[in-house]
Design an enzyme around this catalytic site. Structure first.
Site, PDB file in Angstrom:
ATOM      1  N   LEU A   1      31.900  -9.545   6.289  1.00 35.65           N
ATOM      2  CA  LEU A   1      31.935 -10.710   7.158  1.00 35.65           C
ATOM      3  C   LEU A   1      31.838 -11.702   6.176  1.00 35.65           C
ATOM      4  O   LEU A   1      31.066 -12.130   5.560  1.00 35.65           O
ATOM      5  CB  LEU A   1      30.979 -10.806   8.069  1.00 35.65           C
ATOM      6  CG  LEU A   1      30.788  -9.870   9.204  1.00 35.65           C
ATOM      7  CD1 LEU A   1      29.314  -9.798   9.885  1.00 35.65           C
ATOM      8  CD2 LEU A   1      31.851 -10.370  10.149  1.00 35.65           C
ATOM      9  N   SER A   2      33.197 -12.607   6.021  1.00 36.60           N
ATOM     10  CA  SER A   2      33.212 -13.739   4.951  1.00 36.60           C
ATOM     11  C   SER A   2      32.212 -14.830   5.336  1.00 36.60           C
ATOM     12  O   SER A   2      31.622 -14.849   6.432  1.00 36.60           O
ATOM     13  CB  SER A   2      34.534 -14.329   5.131  1.00 36.60           C
ATOM     14  OG  SER A   2      35.595 -13.384   5.042  1.00 36.60           O
ATOM     15  N   SER A   3      31.680 -15.421   4.359  1.00 36.69           N
ATOM     16  CA  SER A   3      30.700 -16.795   4.596  1.00 36.69           C
ATOM     17  C   SER A   3      31.114 -17.616   5.776  1.00 36.69           C
ATOM     18  O   SER A   3      32.379 -17.816   5.856  1.00 36.69           O
ATOM     19  CB  SER A   3      30.600 -17.414   3.447  1.00 36.69           C
ATOM     20  OG  SER A   3      31.716 -18.363   3.137  1.00 36.69           O
TER      21      SER A   3
END
Length: 379
Positions: A93-95
């Site tokens: 889950l990307s930042s």
């Protein structure tokens, strides 16, 4: 045990931190509302992964709910690792700050047809669906199990996204043309199918070079695309480039040192100036660099992933010595690229852009002006 209210509180805490920094874009106010309605914890799998300094270790929601929650919400700038393969992270889950920045760059409007390359766990697809509308988003995921997990999470969230298993670099031609294309993984070269499947005037947002993301607009004749760098962040590469690169020590064993010389410039900008680092990435795409400080000053270990290397060693008193080996003179190439950046006026990363043409054969970065500015071929 962490309950929903605790997760909601952590979600609000990250949102507040982004508020303080001014990270929520005014021109895309919809993103803040979408993130509130579709928080990232709804798309996080029960097992996450944490780097313990030596390896990635599992953090399970069932046995360590507080630890799991802290991995889901580590802060605005940190990604959540959701899959590890052979010891390497292969999905995340990307930042939150990066997700928001890329969605803002997409300039997405209700009713747009959207192609997403890299479904992952489905969070970004859900946010796209919230804005574009039900049935407007096609998302392509290479890993069948991830695709199925994303389908389930999206259905639970009420998001009508068409998730397909396939190579994201090939897009999804049956549902083309698209108004918008967005990738969630880094590419070294822009896949031509993304441009082919985008309408003239359409927009493509993708991480490039594992260091930043770029927004391209497809030309009216559909034969090229060009646009500007939008932001700086690290991204995972596509799955075909996930193998571990040789490290410095491995490259060092291939070539003996061929002497040393004084390195006469301060190394601090290599650590402190993101714009210089981006410029070096454009000019020297093969360069890999690790920095560390000791009692004598800042040191750098540099290699080209093949046979060439250099060590920039601080020896005290503000002095640095360069030792290098291999067919490339890495210290010399670093200095030349650095000098070029200074000569063109220390451009910021936002002064750089990209052009893709000739059915994707010709791709290059440029600075300040797509037609007349200095350019560097993307190989």
């Amino acid at each position: 045990m962490v309950i929903t209210s605790d997760l909601d509180s952590l979600c609000r805490s990250v949102a507040a931190a982004m508020d303080q920094r001014g990270d929520w874009p005014e021109r895309s106010a919809w993103i803040r509302e979408a993130v509130d309605v579709l928080p990232r914890h709804r798309f996080a799998p029960q097992r996450l992964w944490r780097w313990d300094g030596h390896a990635y270790v599992p953090v399970d929601q069932g046995s360590d709910p507080a630890g799991w929650a802290s991995e889901v919400y580590p802060g605005p700038d940190t990604a959540t690792v959701t899959q590890v393969t052979d010891g390497l992270p292969t999905s995340s889950l990307s930042s939150q700050a990066v997700v928001v920045d890329m969605l803002d760059s997409l300039l997405l409007e209700p009713g747009h047809r959207v192609l997403e390359a890299g479904t992952g766990n489905g969070w970004n697809a859900a946010l796209l669906n919230w804005r574009a509308g039900p049935g407007q988003v096609v998302s392509v995921e290479a890993h069948p199990a991830l695709a199925e997990t994303a389908r389930h999470a999206l259905a639970e969230a009420g998001a009508m996204v068409d998730v397909r298993v396939g190579d994201g670099n090939q897009g999804w031609a049956p549902a083309a043309p698209y108004d918008r294309v967005i990738a969630t993984y880094a590419v070294e070269r822009i896949p031509w199918p993304w441009i082919e499947q985008t309408k003239p005037g359409g927009r493509i947002v993708t991480p490039w070079g594992r260091l930043g993301h770029i927004a391209l607009t497809v030309a009216d004749d559909a034969l090229s695309a060009t646009g500007w760098v939008q932001g700086l962040a690290q991204f995972m590469p596509d799955r075909r480039n996930l193998g571990a690169e040789p490290g410095f020590q491995q490259v060092r064993t291939h070539s003996e040192p061929d002497g040393e010389r004084a390195f006469l410039r301060d190394l601090a900008p290599l650590q402190d100036d993101v714009h210089l680092r981006f410029a070096l990435r454009v000019a020297l795409p093969y360069l890999r660099m690790t920095l560390a400080r000791d009692s004598d000053g800042l040191n750098a270990w540099i290699h080209d992933t093949e046979r060439s290397w250099t060590v920039l060693s601080a020896i005290g008193g503000g002095r640095t010595v360069a030792t290098q080996g291999g067919p490339r003179s890495m210290a010399d190439e670093l200095e030349a690229a650095w000098d070029t950046w200074l000569e063109v006026g220390r451009p910021s990363l936002y002064d750089y852009g990209m052009t893709v043409t000739d059915s994707g054969i010709t791709q290059y970065m440029w600075v300040n002006d797509a037609d007349s500015g200095p350019r560097w071929s993307i190989t």
